[in-house]
Design an enzyme around this catalytic site. Sequence first.
Site, PDB file in Angstrom:
ATOM      1  CB  CYS A  33      25.116  75.090  48.950  1.00 48.90           C
ATOM      2  SG  CYS A  33      24.993  74.103  50.458  1.00 48.90           S
ATOM      3  CB  CYS A  58      21.512  74.857  56.360  1.00 53.06           C
ATOM      4  SG  CYS A  58      23.216  75.407  56.552  1.00 53.06           S
TER       5      CYS A  58
END
Length: 360
Positions: A204, A105
Amino acid sequence: MADKKKVLVAMSGGVDSSVTAALLKEQGYDLFGVTMQIWPQDQPDPDGSGGCCSFSAVDDARRVAEALDIPYYVMNFRDLFQDKVINYFIREYLQGKTPNPCIACNQYVKFAALLHKAMALGADFVATGHYARILFDRERDRYVLKKAQDQNKDQTYVLYNFTQDQLSKVLLPLGTYTKPEIRALAHKMNLSLVAEKAESQEICFIPDNNYRRFLKEKAGQEIKGGPFFDIQGNVIGQHQGIPYYTIGQRKGLGMALGKPAYVVNILQEKNGVVIGDAKDLFKTTLIAHHNNFILMDRLEKPMEVKVKVRYKAQETPAVISPLENNRVLVEFKEPEKSITPGQAVVYYQDEYVVGGGVIE
C-alpha cells in the site's frame, strides 16, 4: 442483541471492510468505523486510487459510514507504521531478505495498536474484512483460526501471528463468503459506490508497486554493488545491490550466460548474489524463527503438516520439529522451490492454521 456489543470496524474504503460493517450492523452490533492514517506524509496519493491507507480511501470509508449511519473517525498511526512496517521493509531488503509488510502491519498495527485503542475506547471487538474464520474450539479449550470458505481469497497466511487474547477480540465476518457474494451483497446493501472497487495493490505504501525505485529513493546511499557468484563461488559478474534481487528471480539480472539463470542465494556478509540453474532453487529443509502457534501453546514434538512458503504458494506436505530459541525445522516430503529468507512459512492441518514463523 441484549447487551449490544461495541465494535470498532477497520474501514479501508474497499468493498470487503464496507460489507463487514454492513453485516455487523445487520447483526445488531453497536459500531463505529475507523480508518488508520498510515499514508506517509511525504508521499503523494498518485491518482486518487491509492491503497488501503490513501486519502481517497478515507473519502470512500467516510461515505460508507454515512450510508450505514455509524460514527466514523480517522486515527493517526503514521509513526508506528513507519517504524514497524516501512523501516522493517527497507531493513530486511538491505540484509538480503524479502519482507512481508502485510504480516508486519497485521501483527503490530491492526491487531496490536488498533486493538489496544479499541479497548481503550470501550469496544468489545475489532472487526476487519479479512477472509478467514475464528472459532472457539471447546475440545481444545482455545480459539482457532480456520481458512476462509473461499479458498481463492483465504488470507490466513498473513494472520498466523494471532495470540489467543487477540483471537477472542477479533471478528472476521467474511470468512464464510466468496468474493463475488461480497460484491453482490454490497449492491444489495446500498453500497454500490464500493461494490465494484478493484482490489488494492500488494504494497500500500508503494503506489506504483516498484519496490526497487522505492528502495533506491529511501536507502540508495546504503545500497552498494557487488559480485555475482556461480554455485562454485567463482565471480561471474557485478550486481547493482542485494536489495534489488530475490530468490528465484530470473529477469533483470543483466547477464547473458547462454542459458536460463536464477538467483539461488543472497550472501549479505559478502554483499554477493549467487546465480544458478533452476534445479539449484530446490531445497528439502528450512529453519524458521519467531514462531507463533495457534492450535497449541508450543510445538513439543515433530508434527505432520502442510506448509506454505509464500502467500500464493501451493501447500506442500512437511514435518515440523522444535528447535531451541523458538525455532522450527521444516522438512519437506518433496523438494520445495524458491525458499526465501524473510518470508513467512505457515503450517496447516486441514482447515486449521497450526502456526507459522519467519524463514531464516
